[in-house]
Design an enzyme around this catalytic site. Sequence first.
Site, PDB file in Angstrom:
ATOM      1  N   HIS A 140       0.556  -1.303  -0.353  1.00 38.59           N
ATOM      2  CA  HIS A 140       0.137  -0.015  -0.061  1.00 38.59           C
ATOM      3  C   HIS A 140       0.835   1.165   0.093  1.00 38.59           C
ATOM      4  O   HIS A 140       0.214   2.082  -0.285  1.00 38.59           O
ATOM      5  CB  HIS A 140      -0.746  -0.135   1.375  1.00 38.59           C
ATOM      6  CG  HIS A 140      -0.409   0.847   2.186  1.00 38.59           C
ATOM      7  ND1 HIS A 140      -0.277  -0.614   3.430  1.00 38.59           N
ATOM      8  CD2 HIS A 140       0.243   1.861   3.202  1.00 38.59           C
ATOM      9  CE1 HIS A 140       0.417   0.444   4.761  1.00 38.59           C
ATOM     10  NE2 HIS A 140       0.619   1.468   4.351  1.00 38.59           N
ATOM     11  N   ASP A 170      -0.346  -7.528   1.674  1.00 38.12           N
ATOM     12  CA  ASP A 170       0.102  -5.967   2.334  1.00 38.12           C
ATOM     13  C   ASP A 170       1.892  -5.973   2.012  1.00 38.12           C
ATOM     14  O   ASP A 170       2.478  -5.352   2.386  1.00 38.12           O
ATOM     15  CB  ASP A 170      -0.366  -5.583   2.841  1.00 38.12           C
ATOM     16  CG  ASP A 170      -0.026  -4.187   2.791  1.00 38.12           C
ATOM     17  OD1 ASP A 170       0.115  -2.989   1.874  1.00 38.12           O
ATOM     18  OD2 ASP A 170      -0.796  -2.920   3.698  1.00 38.12           O
ATOM     19  N   GLY A 242       3.324   6.842   8.252  1.00 43.33           N
ATOM     20  CA  GLY A 242       4.869   6.746   8.172  1.00 43.33           C
ATOM     21  C   GLY A 242       5.687   6.089   7.633  1.00 43.33           C
ATOM     22  O   GLY A 242       6.784   5.684   6.899  1.00 43.33           O
ATOM     23  N   SER A 244       4.565   2.830   7.585  1.00 42.23           N
ATOM     24  CA  SER A 244       4.752   1.626   6.713  1.00 42.23           C
ATOM     25  C   SER A 244       5.468   0.973   6.129  1.00 42.23           C
ATOM     26  O   SER A 244       6.585   1.854   5.097  1.00 42.23           O
ATOM     27  CB  SER A 244       3.230   2.136   5.442  1.00 42.23           C
ATOM     28  OG  SER A 244       2.193   2.064   6.290  1.00 42.23           O
ATOM     29  N   GLY A 300     -10.974 -24.045  -3.456  1.00 43.41           N
ATOM     30  CA  GLY A 300     -12.400 -24.238  -3.404  1.00 43.41           C
ATOM     31  C   GLY A 300     -13.657 -23.616  -1.996  1.00 43.41           C
ATOM     32  O   GLY A 300     -14.294 -24.343  -2.690  1.00 43.41           O
ATOM     33  N   VAL A 301     -13.221 -23.623  -1.614  1.00 43.74           N
ATOM     34  CA  VAL A 301     -14.747 -23.222  -0.282  1.00 43.74           C
ATOM     35  C   VAL A 301     -14.432 -21.989   0.449  1.00 43.74           C
ATOM     36  O   VAL A 301     -13.195 -21.271  -0.008  1.00 43.74           O
ATOM     37  CB  VAL A 301     -14.022 -24.039   0.778  1.00 43.74           C
ATOM     38  CG1 VAL A 301     -14.728 -25.964   0.304  1.00 43.74           C
ATOM     39  CG2 VAL A 301     -13.586 -24.284   1.794  1.00 43.74           C
ATOM     40  N   GLN A 302     -15.560 -21.597   0.746  1.00 45.63           N
ATOM     41  CA  GLN A 302     -16.304 -19.768   1.130  1.00 45.63           C
ATOM     42  C   GLN A 302     -16.241 -20.897   2.411  1.00 45.63           C
ATOM     43  O   GLN A 302     -16.779 -22.208   3.040  1.00 45.63           O
ATOM     44  CB  GLN A 302     -17.278 -19.872   0.874  1.00 45.63           C
ATOM     45  CG  GLN A 302     -16.963 -18.589  -0.510  1.00 45.63           C
ATOM     46  CD  GLN A 302     -18.248 -17.853  -0.280  1.00 45.63           C
ATOM     47  OE1 GLN A 302     -19.264 -17.873  -0.338  1.00 45.63           O
ATOM     48  NE2 GLN A 302     -18.122 -16.584  -1.481  1.00 45.63           N
ATOM     49  N   ILE A 303     -16.094 -20.267   3.674  1.00 38.26           N
ATOM     50  CA  ILE A 303     -15.709 -20.847   5.598  1.00 38.26           C
ATOM     51  C   ILE A 303     -16.107 -19.483   5.894  1.00 38.26           C
ATOM     52  O   ILE A 303     -15.562 -18.618   5.949  1.00 38.26           O
ATOM     53  CB  ILE A 303     -14.334 -21.286   5.149  1.00 38.26           C
ATOM     54  CG1 ILE A 303     -13.045 -20.328   5.075  1.00 38.26           C
ATOM     55  CG2 ILE A 303     -13.828 -22.860   5.075  1.00 38.26           C
ATOM     56  CD1 ILE A 303     -11.917 -21.173   5.710  1.00 38.26           C
TER      57      ILE A 303
END
Length: 504
Positions: A140, A170, A242, A244, A300-303
């Site tokens: 970022h 990030d 600053g 970061s 390949g799953v949403q948990i």
Amino acid sequence: MTQSNNELTHSKQLQLSENRKVRRSTAAMVAAIMAGTGSAAWALLEKPSSPKSGYVAPVGTGSYAELVEHVKPAVVNISVIGERMATIPSTPGFPYQKYFGQGRDPNSQNQSHQRPSQEFQAVGSGFIVDPDGYVVTNSHVIGKGDQVTVILNKGKRYPAKVVGKDSKLDLALLKIEVDEALPYVEFGDSDRARTGDRVLAIGNPFGLGGTVTTGIISARGRDIQSGPYDDYIQVDAPINQGNSGGPLFNMSGQVVGINTAIFSPNGGNVGIGFSIPAKQAEPILRQLREQGYVERSWLGVQIQGLTPELAESLGLKNETGALVSNVVADSPAAEAGVQVGDVILSFDSTEIIETKDLTKIVAGSARSTKTKLQVWRNGKAHPLNVSLKKMKNSGVIALDQEKPEVERGKLGLALASLTPEARQRYRLANDVRGVLIVDVRPDSPAGRQGLRPGDVISRVGLNEINDPADVAKGLKEVEENEKNSILVMINRGGNERFIALDLV
């Protein structure tokens, strides 16, 4: 954390749930340390033979001066220049424009209009990890900048090439061309860093450069809801906008973290900062150096996490594991036979305590290697074999209000069938299936869980539903079994999630 030349960069605040488990961050909001662009949120990669890094801090001196002298030359300032479109707010004087973007008042129907682009400048921190000029910072910090400059400790400036960025963790890797070996620092074993250990941070807060602060590790494994791989080290060493991308050192002069975020209601330091652990960053940086991008494995799953109510509804004795709320078609999970409503208990013999455990293990696992899953299904544990694949870019990991077909009743819901008119009114995709919620009584079980009109109930228990009568049937079965809660799956904005509604 970064700072703009025109104004201090605003901190992106992330609201945390008040009932988050104790082991997670208890902060009410988290300010991600953002670059001036206003955009959201690695041992050495290849150890050189010289100059040799290594340092042991003197004991009992009461001073950090020798440690600072040893590591400070490898800490750099980052300057970023770019262009962004300026906008005119649709409501003159609207005070929150910069937090919503595009100059739009969220309460206004009028669109803002653009004017010529404006140059922005932002600053952040970084550190050299290779004498040939490789520099680590936050993704970022770089944002969408056109020109990135690395300023060494003694003030020498070099244009930097962005080797690669990884927004999910990030991290960014830069390269500057130099004709001499640069001072550098090495990564330490962040897994061995303990709560209570002393640490030291060096960075560029508010553009001041070369600023040293110290403190201790306050906690490990913090999840601040900034991304899917949150596993932050919490520190009380003061870090500000600053800082970061700057390093967090142990007392041996090794980097154990990359300073990335702060808890801050006002953008300033309140003694709660967050650093990416070195052990988590190392493999990401290695991939950025070798290929310029990051590949992660994909299940390949949403948990989602388990609450006591969800665990009880599924016949589990505790809340450990990851509840599957969606299985992507043609994914490794689908091929392995994972089903919606399964609870993943372990992956490759590693117990899954909470959802982030599974996310981190899968992301760091080798692809095309068969491994074992253990899932909880219908009151029993089942072993499954799975072969992971390369992560895809897809985000999936689905009226007649005047006369609802089911009255509110015990759950506090008014439900209706999904008609074409209802889909249009609530902007529901054609592939969404289930029953539409058209009204919620605030003091009801549904109201207390935050359900709202426009949500779709797609399952009751583990059974798919197609009309309001299915909900009533499921509720009756739960009551006959004398259970204290009913398990339902809610589709909101295309994302599906299980919740348990109290019946007592």
